[in-house]
Design an enzyme around this catalytic site. Structure first.
Site: not given
Ligand code: NAD
Length: 344
Positions: A80, A180, A182, A184
């Site tokens: 990392k 959440g 987002g 995913v």
């Molecule tokens: P993202 O930033 O697109 O989505 C996160 C969502 O969570 C956002 O819509 C945000 O508004 C919401 N959020 C933040 N705080 C919140 C709260 N207190 N209550 C409710 N909603 C809240 O991120 P993502 O890419 O969808 O990833 C989501 C999680 O999965 C993260 O922890 C990320 O590290 C993990 N992750 C993502 C991937 C990937 O491929 N994107 C891979 C492995 C792990």
């Protein structure tokens, strides 16, 4: 204090401090373990209070990547990079070119990608100075956003957990509470809806909640209420540490299965979930779909090979659950043990 004395130091193979005065880059690259192959893991840009906090994060995150990559059976180790700075105001092309030069100087022992605070556009600048970068957009030969692969892995992993704990053949008719929506979480909601699950969702962004209500018939609750929802499955897909001493007593689900990284505030929360009869799908096992896709992209494999490997997350989780049952331990501890075996 040297990194050797930091509590999160875990026989990391190398920790490189990088400084480029011209661009203002200050970064730490941690290579935890390369026994299975070159270390892969994203570059995080964050407003660290000091270099000790940054080094601690690099040590912890790179070790997490070793375990995640091993459990996904990928031919890569864990690493990392952390960039000390504000992603909102301090990003420049030259900063990322400087990061690329540092990555290049490691001769392929570390392969970077995007992470919190960095984006595919930043990786394009990294790519100008190193070939050791993945997670690129389609124009640069990449396979684009890894989130759909992550969502697919969580979908099949959630199904495996529901089978194990609830005896459910599919997610049809199950009630899933998603925290959440987002990249995913929203795609996970779509897949669950299409498979016949009932959804309750939340996000701090009201707009995506309304979109999920309209598209998937989801019920919406306030962010602070999602852990209280009486659902079969709780799917944390927002930030880390959503399972902590304050939320644990409020959970009314039988399964926790979601995408967020570092869902357990501390490892012993996994023991307490087990004591409460809640099956926890370890985060770094269930959310490996994205790294599976990024790794395939880096090694030039066809996008078609990715889906089968992502679906295999369900089998890996079934192994973790079986191991935990056999040894009478929490699933997060069983996953760590299986990962260590794969590294031995
Ligand atoms: P993202 O930033 O697109 O989505 C996160 C969502 O969570 C956002 O819509 C945000 O508004 C919401 N959020 C933040 N705080 C919140 C709260 N207190 N209550 C409710 N909603 C809240 O991120 P993502 O890419 O969808 O990833 C989501 C999680 O999965 C993260 O922890 C990320 O590290 C993990 N992750 C993502 C991937 C990937 O491929 N994107 C891979 C492995 C792990």
């Amino acid at each position: 204090m040297s990194v050797f004395e930091l509590p999160d130091f875990d026989a990391h193979e190398a920790v490189v401090h990088v400084c480029d005065a011209a661009s203002g880059l200050k970064a730490i690259i941690a290579i935890h373990n390369t026994r299975r192959g070159p270390a892969m893991g994203g570059s995080r840009m964050w407003r660290y209070a000091d270099s000790t906090e940054a080094a601690t994060d690099a040590l912890r995150l790179s070790r997490g990547m070793t375990y995640k990559n091993a459990m996904a059976n990928l031919p890569i180790g864990g690493g990392k990079a952390v960039i000390i700075g504000d992603a909102r105001s301090q990003k420049t092309p030259e900063l990322f070119r400087a990061l690329g030069r540092a990555v290049e100087s490691l001769g392929g022992r570390y392969i970077t990608a995007e992470d919190v605070g960095t984006a595919p556009a930043d990786m394009h600048h990294v790519r100008e100075t190193t070939r050791y970068v993945a997670g690129l957009s389609g124009e640069l030969g990449g396979q684009g956003d890894p989130s759909p692969a992550t969502a697919l892995g969580v979908f099949v992993g959630l199904g495996a957990a529901a089978r194990h704990r609830l005896g459910a053949d599919s997610v049809k008719g199950l009630h899933v509470a998603i925290q959440g929506l987002g990249h995913v979480g929203f795609d996970l909601a779509r897949q669950l809806h299409e498979a016949g699950a009932r959804l309750t969702v939340t996000d701090i962004d009201r707009g995506v909640c309304l979109a999920a209500a309209e598209a998937f018939g989801a019920s919406v609750v306030a962010p602070e209420e999602i852990v209280d929802v009486e659902a079969d499955v709780f799917a944390p897909c927002a930030l880390g540490a959503s399972l902590n001493p304050l939320t644990l007593p409020r959970l009314k689900c039988r399964v926790v299965a979601g995408a967020a990284n570092n869902q357990l505030a501390t490892d012993d929360i996994g023991d307490r979930l087990r004591d409460a009869g809640i099956l926890y799908a370890p985060d770094y096992v269930i959310n490996a779909g994205g790294i599976i896709k990024v790794c395939a992209e880096y090694f030039g494999e066809s996008p078609h090979s990715v889906e089968g490997r992502v679906r295999a997350i369900a089998d890996t989780l079934a192994d973790v659950f079986a191991r935990a049952d056999k040894d009478g331990i929490a699933t997060n501890r069983a996953a760590d043990e299986l990962a260590r075996q794969k590294l031995a």
